[in-house]
Design an enzyme around this catalytic site. Structure first.
Site, PDB file in Angstrom:
ATOM      1  N   HIS A 453       0.811  -1.216   0.000  1.00  0.00           N
ATOM      2  CA  HIS A 453       0.000   0.000   0.000  1.00  0.00           C
ATOM      3  C   HIS A 453       0.853   1.279   0.000  1.00  0.00           C
ATOM      4  CE1 HIS A 453      -3.779   1.840  -0.172  1.00  0.00           C
ATOM      5  NE2 HIS A 453      -4.396   1.258   0.830  1.00  0.00           N
ATOM      6  N   ASP A 457      -2.374   1.932  -4.746  1.00  0.00           N
ATOM      7  CA  ASP A 457      -3.634   2.241  -4.064  1.00  0.00           C
ATOM      8  C   ASP A 457      -4.706   1.262  -4.513  1.00  0.00           C
ATOM      9  OD1 ASP A 457      -4.747   3.178  -6.566  1.00  0.00           O
ATOM     10  OD2 ASP A 457      -3.654   5.056  -6.246  1.00  0.00           O
TER      11      ASP A 457
END
Length: 483
Positions: A453, A457
């Site tokens: 992450h 995204d």
């Protein structure tokens, strides 16, 4: 002769100082002095050995220099040199030679396993095995002596194996037991070590004074060492006899992690420090099932086994072309993302030696048939614990096909420094509703994409997965864009 030339190459030996080399020195016994003091009391130092050279397709490595040499006796210590970047230790799997065997140049001595691959260590010298320093299962640090070789030199030394003595230039004799320590097998040395006994103080009753297992146990009884636990352990392992007491108690057992299992501890611990994002989707594999059946019916090569994986791998590569950030790695120190030009897709494989992830190089340039053959090659090598370092390094994304074993989907951890890994569930028939409301059977596979992450995204991962899903569900689109 070999030993004399090696000695000349080390004639610049000098006392070690902290400014002379960057890495720790190796201590080398000196036997040149005619003093009656112990050789071990007259140490000097030498630069660490040159790094190992790769032996080509034979998966063999050898030291460019011996770690320690003795010009009088012709004895050479062969160390475990660097087997790969970042490798600090290896597990010894097996020996191809035993003490007393004659070896030729480039003859395999032993097989070791690092975190990444299984490698054969070959001899750089021609001679005879004088001492084996480790047993199979031992963890050996880079730089530690693997084996000591006796290299004959007609002018500098004469190694007389029949009398087990070293004849020096001065005419004095040194017994091999003083030079090499007590003669014994690695198993006997391990037994003495477990009992806390210095094997050099035991009088051996074997040939040429060799210390036997019985000698160690007899010495232990005389000195009052406790041998019950060790004896019972050997009895259970040997399989000859198991005591009633041992069989009636359910005792704990300590299992040391070795090889790939040991590497998994490090990689998975590192992965837990990375923030993961998971995206789960289901893919209709009806077209994939039909395509596999078509390949099976029209396959003219009996050595090629058709599975779903090659098509999934190729379609994944096509999706990576449109979403290059999924095929990248992250440099946390410089806060940079490196977009990888090649699609080196790894496939997690569960073997009896542990979990290993070899990768198929340059999938974007391979046909389905080439992917199938390369996947078969990697599976065969993994099953036999024969993967090369190149096979398990350089991956850019990983597939974990847990569905081949069972389970609808998994929640995988990243194979760093990659930024994505995909777990594939099993393909199963389930009822689905059409747009008209009718029920029809469909072959559904659940996929779970774990992403870094810090780099990816949720929207990017979702779009990437939808593109991959479209290629799998409609192979005609895949065929249109394949090169």
């Amino acid at each position: 002769m070999i030993a004399r030339r090696i000695w000349r190459s080390h004639r610049f030996l000098r006392p070690f100082s902290s400014s002379s080399v960057c890495s720790p020195p190796f201590r080398v016994p000196e036997y040149l002095s005619q003093s009656s003091s112990s050789p071990a009391s007259r140490p000097f130092f030498v630069h660490p050995p040159t790094l190992m050279k790769w032996g080509g397709g034979s998966r063999s490595w050898f030291s460019n220099e011996a770690m320690a040499t003795d010009s009088n006796s012709g004895l050479i210590d062969v160390p475990l040199a660097q087997t790969g970047e970042g490798i600090a230790e290896c597990e010894l799997l097996k020996w191809f030679v035993k003490e007393g065997d004659s070896v030729e140049e480039f003859q395999p001595l032993c097989e070791v396993q690092s975190d990444k691959a299984t490698i054969e260590i070959t001899s750089r010298f021609k001679g005879k095995v004088a001492l084996i320093s480790h047993s199979p299962g031992d963890i050996i640090k880079v730089g530690e002596t693997l084996v000591r070789l006796a290299v004959e030199d007609s002018q500098d030394s004469l190694l007389t194996t029949d009398s087990s003595e070293i004849v020096t230039l001065g005419g004095s004799k040194q017994g091999t037991e003083n030079l090499l320590g007590a003669l014994s097998t690695p198993a006997v040395r391990n037994l003495a070590k477990d009992l806390g006994i210095d094997i050099n103080v035991i009088t051996g009753t074997g040939k040429d004074g060799r210390v036997l297992k019985e000698d160690v146990l007899r010495f232990s009884d005389q000195k009052g060492f406790v041998t019950d636990s060790v004896s019972s352990e050997h009895a259970v392992i040997g399989g000859d006899s198991v005591s009633t007491k041992a069989s009636s108690n359910f005792e704990d057992k300590t299992v040391p992690l070795r090889g790939f299992s040991r590497a998994m501890v490090k990689t998975m611990t590192m992965a837990t420090s990375v923030p993961h994002f998971h995206f789960v989707e289901e893919i209709n594999c009806d077209s994939l099932v039909e395509l596999k059946q078509f390949f099976k019916e029209n396959n003219t090569d009996s050595t090629i086994k058709r599975t779903f994986l090659p098509t999934l791998i190729k379609s994944l590569s096509m999706a990576l072309t449109k979403y290059p950030f999924v095929n990248s790695c992250f440099n946390a120190e410089s806060l940079e993302i490196i977009l990888k030009g090649s699609h080196n897709i790894g496939v997690a494989m569960a073997t009896e030696h542990g979990l290993v992830v070899p990768n198929i190089k340059n999938v974007q340039s391979l046909s389905l048939l080439e992917i199938t053959k390369e996947l078969s090659r990697l599976q065969h090598l993994a099953a036999n614990n024969k993967l090369n370092p190149e096979d398990v390094t350089g991956g850019t994304i990983t597939l974990s096909n847990i569905g081949a074993i069972g389970g609808k989907f998994g929640s995988p951890l990243l194979n760093l420094p990659e930024v994505a890994i995909i777990a594939l569930g099993r393909i199963e028939k389930v009822p689905k509703f059409s747009k008209e409301g009718t029920v029809y059977p469909a072959s559904i596979m659940m996929v779970n994409i774990a992403a870094d992450h810090r780099v990816l995204d949720g929207a990017t991962v979702a779009r990437f997965c939808c593109q991959w899903k479209e290629y799998v569900e409609k192979p005609e689109l895949l065929m249109l864009q394949m090169r």
